[in-house]
Scaffold this motif. Sequence first.
Motif, short mmCIF file in Angstrom:
data_model
loop_
_atom_site.label_atom_id
_atom_site.label_comp_id
_atom_site.label_asym_id
_atom_site.label_seq_id
_atom_site.Cartn_x
_atom_site.Cartn_y
_atom_site.Cartn_z
N MET A 1 0.84 -1.18 0.00
CA MET A 1 0.00 0.00 0.00
C MET A 1 0.88 1.25 0.00
N SER A 2 0.51 2.23 -0.79
CA SER A 2 1.24 3.50 -0.84
C SER A 2 1.07 4.24 0.48
N LYS A 3 2.08 5.04 0.82
CA LYS A 3 1.94 5.91 1.98
C LYS A 3 0.92 6.98 1.64
N LEU A 4 0.11 7.32 2.62
CA LEU A 4 -0.89 8.36 2.45
C LEU A 4 -0.44 9.60 3.21
N ILE A 5 -0.88 10.76 2.74
CA ILE A 5 -0.64 11.99 3.48
C ILE A 5 -2.00 12.60 3.82
N PHE A 6 -2.15 12.97 5.09
CA PHE A 6 -3.34 13.66 5.58
C PHE A 6 -2.88 15.00 6.12
N ILE A 7 -3.29 16.06 5.49
CA ILE A 7 -2.95 17.42 5.91
C ILE A 7 -4.11 17.90 6.77
N ASN A 8 -3.84 18.20 8.03
CA ASN A 8 -4.88 18.66 8.95
C ASN A 8 -4.90 20.18 8.98
N PRO A 30 -17.40 10.82 2.96
CA PRO A 30 -18.34 10.85 4.07
C PRO A 30 -18.00 9.87 5.20
N ASN A 31 -17.19 8.85 4.90
CA ASN A 31 -16.82 7.88 5.94
C ASN A 31 -15.94 8.49 7.02
N PHE A 32 -15.25 9.58 6.70
CA PHE A 32 -14.37 10.22 7.65
C PHE A 32 -14.74 11.69 7.84
N SER A 33 -16.02 11.98 7.79
CA SER A 33 -16.51 13.35 7.92
C SER A 33 -17.71 13.37 8.87
N ALA A 38 -14.10 17.23 7.97
CA ALA A 38 -14.38 16.70 6.64
C ALA A 38 -13.07 16.22 6.03
N CYS A 39 -13.09 15.00 5.52
CA CYS A 39 -11.95 14.45 4.82
C CYS A 39 -12.12 14.75 3.34
N MET A 40 -11.24 15.58 2.79
CA MET A 40 -11.30 15.96 1.39
C MET A 40 -10.21 15.21 0.64
N VAL A 41 -10.61 14.47 -0.39
CA VAL A 41 -9.71 13.58 -1.11
C VAL A 41 -9.27 14.25 -2.42
N PHE A 42 -7.97 14.45 -2.55
CA PHE A 42 -7.40 15.01 -3.78
C PHE A 42 -6.93 13.91 -4.73
N SER A 43 -6.44 12.82 -4.18
CA SER A 43 -5.97 11.69 -4.97
C SER A 43 -5.99 10.46 -4.08
N THR A 45 -3.64 9.20 -2.65
CA THR A 45 -2.65 9.34 -1.57
C THR A 45 -2.69 10.66 -0.82
N ILE A 46 -3.43 11.65 -1.32
CA ILE A 46 -3.42 12.99 -0.71
C ILE A 46 -4.82 13.35 -0.21
N HIS A 47 -4.90 13.65 1.09
CA HIS A 47 -6.16 14.01 1.73
C HIS A 47 -5.94 15.25 2.60
N ALA A 48 -6.95 16.11 2.67
CA ALA A 48 -6.92 17.23 3.61
C ALA A 48 -8.05 17.02 4.60
N MET A 49 -7.70 17.04 5.87
CA MET A 49 -8.70 16.96 6.93
C MET A 49 -9.02 18.39 7.36
N LEU A 50 -10.25 18.82 7.08
CA LEU A 50 -10.70 20.14 7.48
C LEU A 50 -11.34 19.98 8.86
N LEU A 51 -10.80 20.67 9.84
CA LEU A 51 -11.24 20.50 11.22
C LEU A 51 -11.70 21.84 11.80
N THR A 52 -12.86 21.83 12.46
CA THR A 52 -13.27 23.03 13.17
C THR A 52 -12.20 23.32 14.23
N HIS A 53 -12.13 24.53 14.70
CA HIS A 53 -11.12 24.88 15.69
C HIS A 53 -11.26 24.02 16.94
#
Length: 140
Positions: A1-8, A30-33, A38-43, A45-53
């Motif tokens: 499995m490729s390494k994943l990046i999650f940018i918080n 939606p599985n991680f939101s 909210a988990c936003m998927v760019f590819s 391997t690349i995800h951005a986790m948008l988090l309330t403060h």
Amino acid sequence: MSKLIFINLPVTDLARSIAFYEAVGARKNPNFSDDTAACMVFSETIHAMLLTHDKFRQFTSKPIVDAKTACEVLICVSEASREAVDAAVEKAVAAGGAPDPTPVQDYGFMYGRSYEDPDGHVWEVMWMDPAAAAGGPPAA
């Protein structure tokens, strides 16, 4: 499995941020939101986790940086061509982002621009000539 990046990223308005990131090409997983993140998927391997403060504070005791007035990180993603770099920035601007908060970089073999999301997070978008990338940095 490729390494994943999650940018918080801490965001002030989760719905606005979801709409922005969908407009620039990410899709919400939606599985991680929920109503705090909210988990936003760019590819694959690349995800951005948008988090309330409030949610973001659960992961750190440090103060949350106001990305509109201070810079903690520059996030860079690649595109397939110079035209795709310009198109990515244009999409972000159309969705409410600010264009080119960092200088445009044009070195011939490499081209980069950037945009700022509604919370001030800077995303750099770059293209590098595949031949130049394979050959390593140019000789000085």
